[in-house]
Enzyme design. Structure first.
Site: not given
Ligand code: KIV
Length: 263
Positions: A45-46, A112, A114, A181
């Site tokens: 989600d980056s 994934k 968080e 992270e």
């Molecule tokens: O969204 C992302 O790119 C991430 C990485 C920073 C691990 O979660």
């Protein structure tokens, strides 16, 4: 490269073989990453930051994650694909199941999430229903506003102990992988040794089973890359060669070196 599966990545961990992970948001980069020998692609989600130009990942929507997952899936046949569940798309177990299903229908092999021990029940329900999932501990970008910014986590002994306990708890609940992270290298080493599941580090030192970088940081595109990131395009004459160098340094364990390790 052979087709990467969760079983293969687990075997790599038990055999002490490191594998490379990179974010990807589109088919063209996914194809180059696969050719470079990168085992695992994270549709992160980056993309909210690097594609959409936002100041955090919070505004990213599940349908945008599904769209980019489909794009990445068209560019690779062999990489293992992990897709981020965006902010508040997994606040309740039923909601998490429905949104994970959307990402898996879009082509993700794993999702994934968080968060720490509060996620254990959600992880348990997802795992029991056959959803491969990766937990994410340490710096949680979706909570950065609440945390007061993008900071190193787990530097105080009690905070480090909490992250270790959360990691154990989520593995026990059924997590299949873990992203760590921005935590101290020594803590990442302890957690990697304590878990059976593969641990992927970012800004967490050299001892994890894999490393991940945001592709735009690794290719020198980001305006303000984090200190732990390395611009591989500055050391290569093409994107393909830069990605191959990244894959090689991660699998040989030479990235991150001390210059790219925070503490
Ligand atoms: O969204 C992302 O790119 C991430 C990485 C920073 C691990 O979660």
């Amino acid at each position: 490269m052979e087709k990467q599966t969760l079983a293969r990545l687990r075997t790599a961990k038990s055999a002490g073989r490191k594998f490379a992970t990179l974010t990807a948001y589109d088919a063209s980069l996914a194809r180059l990453a696969e050719q470079a020998g990168i085992a695992c692609l994270l549709i992160g989600d980056s993309l909210g930051n690097v594609i959409q130009g936002r100041s955090s990942t919070v505004p990213v929507k599940i349908e945008e994650m599904a769209y980019h997952t489909r794009c990445v899936g068209r560019g690779t046949r062999h990489c293992f694909l992990m897709a981020d569940m965006p902010f508040l798309s997994y606040a309740r177990p039923e909601q998490a199941l429905a949104n994970a299903a959307e990402l898996m229908r879009a082509g993700a092999h794993m999702v994934k999430l968080e968060g720490g021990a509060w996620l254990a029940e959600t992880v348990r329900q997802m795992s029991e229903r056959g959803i491969p999932l990766c937990a994410h501990l340490g710096l949680l970008p979706q909570s950065a506003i609440k945390l007061g910014g993008y900071r190193m986590q787990g530097t105080a002994p009690a905070a480090a102990q909490q992250i270790l306990e959360d990691a154990r708890c989520l593995e026990q609940a059924g997590a299949d992988m873990l992203v760590l992270e921005c935590v101290p290298a020594q803590l990442a080493k302890t957690i990697t040794a304590a878990l059976r599941i593969p641990v992927i580090g970012i800004g967490a030192g050299p001892h994890t089973d894999s490393q991940v970088l945001v592709a735009y940081d690794a290719l020198g595109i980001s305006a303000t890359p984090p200190k732990f990131a390395k611009n591989y395009l500055a050391h290569a004459d093409s994107i393909q060669a830069a990605l191959a160098l990244y894959a090689d340094e991660v699998t040989r364990g030479t990235f991150p070196d001390t210059a790219h390790t925070l503490c």
